[in-house]
Design an enzyme around this catalytic site. Structure first.
Site, PDB file in Angstrom:
ATOM      1  N   ARG A  54      50.204  44.599   8.590  1.00  0.00           N
ATOM      2  CA  ARG A  54      51.064  45.461   9.425  1.00  0.00           C
ATOM      3  C   ARG A  54      51.971  46.346   8.567  1.00  0.00           C
ATOM      4  O   ARG A  54      52.293  47.472   8.964  1.00  0.00           O
ATOM      5  CB  ARG A  54      51.889  44.584  10.383  1.00  0.00           C
ATOM      6  CG  ARG A  54      52.640  45.384  11.475  1.00  0.00           C
ATOM      7  CD  ARG A  54      53.196  44.457  12.547  1.00  0.00           C
ATOM      8  NE  ARG A  54      53.843  45.146  13.654  1.00  0.00           N
ATOM      9  CZ  ARG A  54      55.163  45.153  13.871  1.00  0.00           C
ATOM     10  NH1 ARG A  54      55.976  44.500  13.055  1.00  0.00           N
ATOM     11  NH2 ARG A  54      55.679  45.794  14.895  1.00  0.00           N
ATOM     12  N   ILE A  81      56.116  51.497  16.834  1.00  0.00           N
ATOM     13  CA  ILE A  81      54.957  50.606  16.744  1.00  0.00           C
ATOM     14  C   ILE A  81      55.318  49.455  17.690  1.00  0.00           C
ATOM     15  O   ILE A  81      56.457  48.978  17.682  1.00  0.00           O
ATOM     16  CB  ILE A  81      54.746  50.099  15.296  1.00  0.00           C
ATOM     17  CG1 ILE A  81      53.547  49.144  15.185  1.00  0.00           C
ATOM     18  CG2 ILE A  81      55.987  49.442  14.726  1.00  0.00           C
ATOM     19  CD1 ILE A  81      53.229  48.741  13.719  1.00  0.00           C
ATOM     20  N   SER A  82      54.399  49.016  18.529  1.00  0.00           N
ATOM     21  CA  SER A  82      54.692  47.947  19.490  1.00  0.00           C
ATOM     22  C   SER A  82      54.961  46.632  18.756  1.00  0.00           C
ATOM     23  O   SER A  82      54.472  46.417  17.643  1.00  0.00           O
ATOM     24  CB  SER A  82      53.510  47.745  20.439  1.00  0.00           C
ATOM     25  OG  SER A  82      53.218  48.944  21.111  1.00  0.00           O
ATOM     26  N   ALA A  83      55.714  45.751  19.402  1.00  0.00           N
ATOM     27  CA  ALA A  83      55.955  44.416  18.838  1.00  0.00           C
ATOM     28  C   ALA A  83      54.619  43.675  18.750  1.00  0.00           C
ATOM     29  O   ALA A  83      53.750  43.830  19.622  1.00  0.00           O
ATOM     30  CB  ALA A  83      56.915  43.639  19.730  1.00  0.00           C
TER      31      ALA A  83
END
Ligand code: SAM
Length: 212
Positions: free
Chosen positions: A25, A51-53
């Protein structure tokens, strides 16, 4: 991160566990937030976007029931991380097309995906609210921004038997919907409340709706 997502029930399958253990990530993040790459939190990636969790990425990947060989369309590339996770699950025999409206984010995502070794992902710049007719039909469609309603072109571009996962609702929060297309029958399941940045564009919200 992965152990915690598993313990909290977000990761349920070995395929998603494997993909989220492998995809780095941190490579998808700007330098100033890289230190938080493996925290379960959304992070700023520029252009007012996030950026999404990781728990949301896991939830969507599980809801999509991804399998090796699937052809996937993603609307909202952002950092490219979610596309990489999906690409890892669908494997070399599968493919992922992802669309981003901000050219600068699309370019950064292309670079990160290349660096991470995902050459089975194509990043396009444009309005994903109308999908990508040229690559249709898709086994799976993932929308990672909040839509006012389900865009018709996305349903048309979904294969018979395919799944679409999409947040639908207002600008403050949405319901994460899983939509299954079976011939003329469409079944919709509500997977719970979520908060995503808006899907803008022809079949999305208008930029003038965004008064916050
Ligand atoms: N999937 C991303 C990731 O892994 O980093 C996170 C996506 S972010 C929550 C939502 C993205 O959707 C933003 O980058 C935003 O610019 C993009 N977006 C919004 N409307 C769009 C549209 N009509 N077409 C393509 N991208 C759109």
């Amino acid at each position: 991160m992965v152990a915690s997502l598993k313990a909290r029930g977000y990761i349920r399958s070995p395929e998603v566990e494997r993909a989220m253990s492998i995809v780095p990530r941190h490579l998808f993040l700007p330098a100033d937030v890289r230190g938080e790459a493996y925290s379960d939190t959304p992070l700023s990636i520029g252009e007012g976007q996030t950026i999404s969790a990781p728990h949301m990425v896991a939830m969507m990947a599980e809801a999509l029931e991804l399998r090796p060989g699937h052809k996937v369309l993603e609307i909202g590339t952002g950092s490219g991380y979610n596309a990489a996770v999906m690409a890892e699950v669908v494997g070399k025999e599968g493919s992922t097309i992802t669309i981003e409206r901000h050219a600068s984010l699309a370019e950064k995502a292309r670079i990160a995906l290349r660096e991470a070794g995902y050459d089975n992902v194509s990043v396009m710049t444009g309005d994903g609210s109308i999908g990508h007719e040229e690559g249709a039909p898709y086994d799976r469609i993932a929308v990672t921004c909040g839509a006012p309603s389900i865009p018709r072109p996305l349903m048309d571009q979904l294969k018979d038997g395919g799944l679409l996962v999409i947040p639908v609702g207002g600008l403050s929060y949405q319901s994460l919907l899983r939509v299954r297309k079976m011939g003329q029958n469409i079944s919709t399941e509500d997977l719970g409340s979520v908060v995503f940045v808006p899907l803008l564009g022809e079949k999305g919200h208008r930029p003038s709706d965004q008064v916050r």
